[in-house]
Structure formats: C-alpha cells, structure tokens
Enzyme design. Structure first.
Site, short mmCIF file in Angstrom:
data_model
loop_
_atom_site.label_atom_id
_atom_site.label_comp_id
_atom_site.label_asym_id
_atom_site.label_seq_id
_atom_site.Cartn_x
_atom_site.Cartn_y
_atom_site.Cartn_z
CG HIS A 165 -1.76 -1.58 1.20
ND1 HIS A 165 -3.05 -1.63 0.97
CD2 HIS A 165 -1.74 -1.94 2.23
CE1 HIS A 165 -3.39 -2.45 1.41
NE2 HIS A 165 -2.49 -3.18 1.69
CB SER A 286 12.40 22.22 -16.12
OG SER A 286 11.51 23.47 -16.07
CE LYS A 292 11.36 19.26 -11.41
NZ LYS A 292 10.34 19.05 -11.65
CD GLU A 299 7.73 11.96 -15.73
OE1 GLU A 299 6.85 12.68 -15.35
OE2 GLU A 299 9.08 12.46 -15.80
#
Ligand code: ARG
Length: 471
Positions: A165, A286, A292, A299
C-alpha cells in the site's frame, strides 16, 4: 466530386470484371502500402518459396525459376536501400511487388500469382514478421534482466524498505526488490516464446480460403520458410489472427510491467523518497526551472504502456465477431502489431539504460527500511515462537506500537521494562529481534529476502537473463 481511378491501372490486381476503378475516397481507405511495406522481407521470402513450388509443379521451368529468383533478389536490394519504386496506384506491398515483377520480366512476372492469394500471403508475411519480433523482444528483455541482475549484485546486502500500500511494511534487501522484476520479465519472455511456438505454422497453399487445385505442397512452404509445421485448415489459416493477439497480449503485459518499474524509478528519484538518482544521460532538465532533474525516460516508459494496451484492444475489437474466413477488416491487424512491437523496441533499451544508470543512496534506504515500525511482524512472530497465539500476539504488538507512537520512538526505543509489561514473555532477547539486518536474514526460505536466499536467487536470475539474451 471525387476523382476515379482507372480499372486497368498498372498496380491493379483485379481490374478484369470492372468497368471503372475505385472512387478516390474508396481507394484512400483501402491503400495500405504506407504500413505494409514493412513486410517486404517476409513477402519476398514467401514469393521465393512460392516460385520453387511453381517450378516443382511445372508452372515455371528451370530458366523461368532462375529469372524469377534473380528478379526477387533485385527487388530485395531495392527495398533494402529504401529505393523500391512504389507507384500511387499500388494498393499494397503484394500488388506493388507483382507490378514491379511484370515490369521487369514481362508475362513471366504474372505467373507468380498462380495458386496463391493475398489472403494467405498476408497471413504468411505477418506470421514471419511476428516470429522475428518475438525473438527480438525476448533478447531485449534479457538485456533488461541483465541490468537488474547487475544492480542487484552490486548492492547485494543493502537494506531497503519493503512496501505494501506504499506504506513501509518489512525490511528487505534492495537486491530482492530488484530481482522481483527479473522474474516478472522472465514470464514476459516466456509468454513471447509461447506465442512464437504457437504461431510457428505455415499457411501458404491455403489460397483465398479453400486450398488450391494446382497440387502445391504446404509442407514444402513450411520447409522453405523455416516453419516447424503446417496449419491444419486453410480457412483457419486466412481468417485467424490469434497469433497476433497473443503477441500483443504478451507485449501489453510486458509494457505494464515496465510501467511499474518506471513508476518506481520516478518515486525513488523524488526528494521525498531520495532512494536513487537517475544518470544524467537518462534525465532531462526543465526549460524554466534551472534546478530540475526530471526522470522523463522512466515517465515515458510508464506512459507508453497505455499505447501498447490500446494496440491489443484495437486488434481484439477488430477480430471480434468477424465471420469466416478472410475479411478486409483484417487489414487493420498490422498497425497495432507494428506499433506495439516498435514501441517496445524503443522502450526496452531506454529502461535498460536507465536501470544501469541508477545510483542508490545506502543511508536513505537503510533509514527507511526500519522506519514505520517495520519490525512489528517480527515481534509478533517471536511471541508465537514463545507460545502466544498469533491473534493475541497481534493485539499485544499493536499496543506496543501505539505506546511507541505516543512516546515518539520506534520499537527499539522502548525500555525493556515497557516491553515486558506488554507481555511477560518479552522479558528477554528482544534487541536482536529489532535489528533490521537480522530481521532480513531470518527470512531464509528459498523465496525470502535473507542474504543467503538472495544469493542463490541471483544465480538463477543471471542464468535466466543469459538464456533470454541468447548467451
Ligand atoms: N492488404 C490486405 C491485408 O492486409 C491483403 C489481403 C487483401 N485481400 C483481399 N481479398 N482484398 O489484409
């Protein structure tokens, strides 16, 4: 008013009974050269096999066979250089090749169509294509397994939190966690092998649907094309696409597994988890936030799963409720197959590189492995060993956890007296129990996370990856 094509256009395979060619819109709907040209290798292999069969039954003589095979070679060379001269009037790759052969060989070029149909031709081509795709994907899965095995080996005794979980559950070895993916991937490779085994049947000789009158030998095609057997039924041969569906299913499950790995890498790379850093070559910056460092590759791997699932659903939907035997709907089989396999050919090397580039943070992992009362189960199981029914042990440890929580400490921060007060059998030998490393090593059955078990698992995992890589 749309334009109409001429019934006798050079590329047309079926002008005879028509007075006019197709309407432009109808033509645009049906033309498939933009994607089925990818099957040129398989189509020419089928044509070579067919030319040999036509020689055997006397439709071609020796000289004609030689000229035909030489022309097919020249044709292959054109495709290999991406110079095959498609015409706008070519409907599909099969028609384009025949048109070209007629231009090269005159009437001899028109002999190759005897005893075959684009229906058995396309089924043959796609089976051959899928067979190679299975082999390729198994090899790429093996590479990813090898990267995971290497990371597991390099961090053999590192502790990590094991989750359920997304809540810390019990400490594990980082290697145990990484090797879990090796076994998921191994079943993916197994599914690809199974798909390959079932699709490995030759369909040529089926003609449009019923077989042919010319005495063509299905076994000879199988031999020429390296199929291990011949399909039993010509209607099944031209109508069925479950071989492609099996490959797509295997691809979809594999893509879903990769999405889970991608997701974990995304989580590990956050400041909140901080368990791992993705290498520069697999990260992006970024355009506005100079600080970043984004795990875009992981992803995208996660994101591509949606598309591969879509490919499977697309073909399932196409085949659903199709009456026997061949229907033109089946032309829709190719793009999802090409897309799913093409996607995985991109994704697998990228995630393999990402895994290899990971640098793990030993302290963060070790700290997290014991946090969140991760050894509560160990304490409860010790109570069981000391004769307490598990139901009662669960209650007792629950109270101990509540006590620790109110005191703001973990279990090892409680006084011996407090533990003994919770249950009289906890009056001794509790310190070892609350040590994460010892907790890990107590789980020493073959499938457990103990170092000894993981070392053996690693040996098996290395072997599995080598098999899939074909080493
Ligand atoms: N391009 C077609 C396909 O991909 C080939 C078979 C066409 N057969 C036919 N009878 N129109 O399925």
């Amino acid at each position: 008013m749309t334009q109409q094509h001429d019934a006798t256009d050079a590329g047309r395979l079926w002008g005879g009974r028509f007075t006019t060619g197709p309407d432009e819109a109808a033509w645009q709907l049906g033309v498939s050269t933009a994607f089925d040209r990818q099957l040129w290798r398989q189509d020419l292999a089928g044509s070579r096999a067919h030319a040999h069969e036509l020689r055997r039954i006397g439709v071609l003589d020796d000289d004609e066979l030689d000229r035909m095979l030489a022309a097919l070679e020249r044709c292959a060379a054109l495709f290999a250089r991406d110079e095959f001269p498609f015409l706008p009037t070519d409907e599909d790759v099969h028609g384009a090749v025949e048109r070209w052969l007629v231009e090269e060989l005159g009437p001899l070029g028109g002999k190759l169509r005897a005893g075959r149909s684009r229906n058995d031709q396309i089924a043959n081509d796609l089976r051959l294509w899928c067979r190679d795709a299975c082999d390729d994907l198994v090899g790429l899965v093996g590479e990813l397994q090898a990267a995971l095995v290497e990371q597991a080996e390099a961090h053999l005794d590192w502790l990590a939190p094991g989750y359920t979980h997304v809540q810390r559950g019990q400490p594990v070895l980082l290697s145990h966690h990484l090797l879990a993916y090796v076994w998921m991937l191994d079943r993916d490779a197994g599914r690809l092998r199974d798909a390959r085994e079932r699709l490995d049947a030759s369909v040529l000789g089926s003609g449009a649907l019923a077989g042919t009158t010319l005495g063509l030998d299905p076994a000879a095609y199988a031999e020429h094309l390296g199929f291990s057997r011949v399909i039993e039924n010509s209607m099944d041969a031209v109508a069925s696409r479950d071989f492609a569906l099996e490959l797509l299913s295997a691809c979809a499950i594999l893509a879903v597994h990769l999405s889970r790995l991608g997701e974990e890498i995304v989580l590990w790379a956050t400041a909140e988890f901080g368990f791992a850093k993705v290498g520069d070559a697999f990260s992006t910056g970024s355009s506005i936030m100079p600080q970043k460092r984004n795990p875009d590759v992981a992803e995208l791997v996660r994101g591509k799963a949606g598309r591969v699932i879509g490919d499977l659903v697309s073909l399932l939907t196409t085949v659903k409720a199709l009456p026997m035997a061949y229907d033109r709907d089946l032309q829709e089989d190719k793009e999802p197959v090409f897309d799913a396999v093409g996607t995985l050919r991109l994704v697998l090397p990228a995630i393999t590189g990402t895994v290899a580039s990971l640098t793990f943070d030993q302290d963060r992992l070790a700290d997290a492995s014991v946090g969140g009362f991760a050894l509560a189960t160990d304490l409860a199981e010790e109570l069981v060993r000391r004769g307490v029914p598990f139901r009662e042990a669960h209650e007792v440890v629950g109270e101990v956890v509540r006590l620790a929580e109110t005191r703001g400490v973990d279990l090892d921060g409680l006084d011996p007296g407090e533990l003994a007060a919770a249950h009289p059998v906890l009056d001794r030998g509790v310190a070892d129990l609350l040590d994460a490393r010892q907790a890990v090593d107590r789980r020493d059955s073959t499938l457990g996370t103990a170092s000894s078990a993981v070392r053996e698992q690693l040996r098996l995992a290395r072997r599995a990856s080598a098999t899939n890589r074909g080493d």
